[in-house]
Motif scaffolding. Structure first.
Motif, short mmCIF file in Angstrom:
data_model
loop_
_atom_site.label_atom_id
_atom_site.label_comp_id
_atom_site.label_asym_id
_atom_site.label_seq_id
_atom_site.Cartn_x
_atom_site.Cartn_y
_atom_site.Cartn_z
N GLU A 16 -39.89 -1.52 8.35
CA GLU A 16 -39.26 -0.53 7.48
C GLU A 16 -39.98 0.82 7.52
OE1 GLU A 16 -36.30 -0.89 5.75
OE2 GLU A 16 -36.22 -2.73 6.94
N ASP A 17 -41.22 0.84 7.99
CA ASP A 17 -41.99 2.07 8.04
C ASP A 17 -41.32 3.13 8.90
OD1 ASP A 17 -44.27 3.65 7.40
OD2 ASP A 17 -45.03 3.25 9.42
N TRP A 18 -40.74 2.75 10.02
CA TRP A 18 -40.08 3.72 10.90
C TRP A 18 -38.86 4.31 10.22
CZ3 TRP A 18 -35.07 3.31 12.55
CH2 TRP A 18 -34.45 2.08 12.44
N LYS A 19 -38.16 3.54 9.41
CA LYS A 19 -36.98 4.06 8.71
C LYS A 19 -37.39 5.17 7.74
CE LYS A 19 -34.06 -0.03 8.93
NZ LYS A 19 -33.33 -1.03 8.13
N GLN A 20 -38.48 4.97 7.04
CA GLN A 20 -38.95 5.99 6.10
C GLN A 20 -39.39 7.24 6.84
OE1 GLN A 20 -38.60 5.75 2.72
NE2 GLN A 20 -39.04 7.92 2.88
N LYS A 21 -40.04 7.08 7.99
CA LYS A 21 -40.44 8.23 8.79
C LYS A 21 -39.24 9.04 9.25
CE LYS A 21 -44.85 6.51 10.40
NZ LYS A 21 -45.68 6.12 11.52
N VAL A 22 -38.17 8.36 9.65
CA VAL A 22 -36.95 9.06 10.05
C VAL A 22 -36.40 9.84 8.87
CG1 VAL A 22 -34.54 8.71 10.72
CG2 VAL A 22 -36.34 7.49 11.93
N LYS A 23 -36.28 9.20 7.72
CA LYS A 23 -35.74 9.87 6.54
C LYS A 23 -36.61 11.05 6.11
CE LYS A 23 -33.29 5.87 4.79
NZ LYS A 23 -33.16 4.89 3.70
N ASP A 24 -37.92 10.89 6.19
CA ASP A 24 -38.83 11.96 5.79
C ASP A 24 -38.74 13.18 6.70
OD1 ASP A 24 -39.74 10.40 3.69
OD2 ASP A 24 -41.59 9.80 4.72
N ASN A 25 -38.40 12.97 7.96
CA ASN A 25 -38.40 14.07 8.94
C ASN A 25 -37.02 14.57 9.31
OD1 ASN A 25 -41.30 14.52 9.76
ND2 ASN A 25 -41.14 12.31 9.90
N ALA A 26 -35.99 13.93 8.82
CA ALA A 26 -34.62 14.35 9.14
C ALA A 26 -34.32 15.69 8.47
CB ALA A 26 -33.62 13.30 8.69
N VAL A 27 -33.56 16.52 9.16
CA VAL A 27 -33.17 17.81 8.59
C VAL A 27 -31.87 17.66 7.82
CG1 VAL A 27 -34.38 19.11 10.37
CG2 VAL A 27 -31.99 18.51 10.72
N ASP A 28 -31.63 18.59 6.91
CA ASP A 28 -30.41 18.55 6.11
C ASP A 28 -29.34 19.47 6.69
OD1 ASP A 28 -31.24 21.09 5.43
OD2 ASP A 28 -31.67 20.60 3.35
N VAL A 29 -28.19 19.49 6.04
CA VAL A 29 -27.06 20.27 6.55
C VAL A 29 -27.38 21.77 6.56
CG1 VAL A 29 -25.85 20.50 4.35
CG2 VAL A 29 -24.55 20.49 6.47
N GLY A 30 -28.19 22.24 5.63
CA GLY A 30 -28.57 23.65 5.62
C GLY A 30 -29.37 24.03 6.85
N TYR A 31 -30.30 23.17 7.23
CA TYR A 31 -31.09 23.41 8.44
C TYR A 31 -30.19 23.42 9.67
CZ TYR A 31 -34.67 22.72 12.02
OH TYR A 31 -35.47 22.84 13.12
N LEU A 32 -29.29 22.41 9.74
CA LEU A 32 -28.39 22.35 10.89
C LEU A 32 -27.50 23.58 10.96
CD1 LEU A 32 -27.25 18.61 10.86
CD2 LEU A 32 -28.79 19.72 12.48
N SER A 33 -27.01 24.03 9.83
CA SER A 33 -26.15 25.22 9.81
C SER A 33 -26.90 26.43 10.34
CB SER A 33 -25.66 25.49 8.39
OG SER A 33 -24.79 24.47 7.97
N ASP A 34 -28.09 26.65 9.80
CA ASP A 34 -28.88 27.80 10.24
C ASP A 34 -29.22 27.72 11.71
OD1 ASP A 34 -28.83 28.82 7.70
OD2 ASP A 34 -30.84 28.15 7.19
#
Length: 56
Positions: free
Chosen positions: A2-20
């Motif tokens: 489960e540790d890798w799942k949390q790392k993905v969630k912690d580092n994923a960008v949000d829609v605002g980042y993607l838009s910019d």
């Protein structure tokens, strides 16, 4: 495991980042805001620099 799942969630960008980052970088405004929102709802998007240091 489960540790890798949390790392993905912690580092994923949000829609605002993607838009910019994406909407303002493509020629001819190929993507609309709704497409970026759909992408962020379906996938975790993590910048390469977080994983392998590219762009740092």
């Amino acid at each position: 495991m489960e540790d890798w799942k949390q790392k993905v969630k912690d580092n994923a960008v949000d829609v605002g980042y993607l838009s910019d980052w994406y909407i303002h970088s493509v020629a001819n405004d190929e993507w609309e805001e709704s497409q970026v929102k759909e992408l962020s709802n379906d996938f975790y998007c993590i910048p390469k620099e977080v994983i392998d240091g590219k762009g740092v």
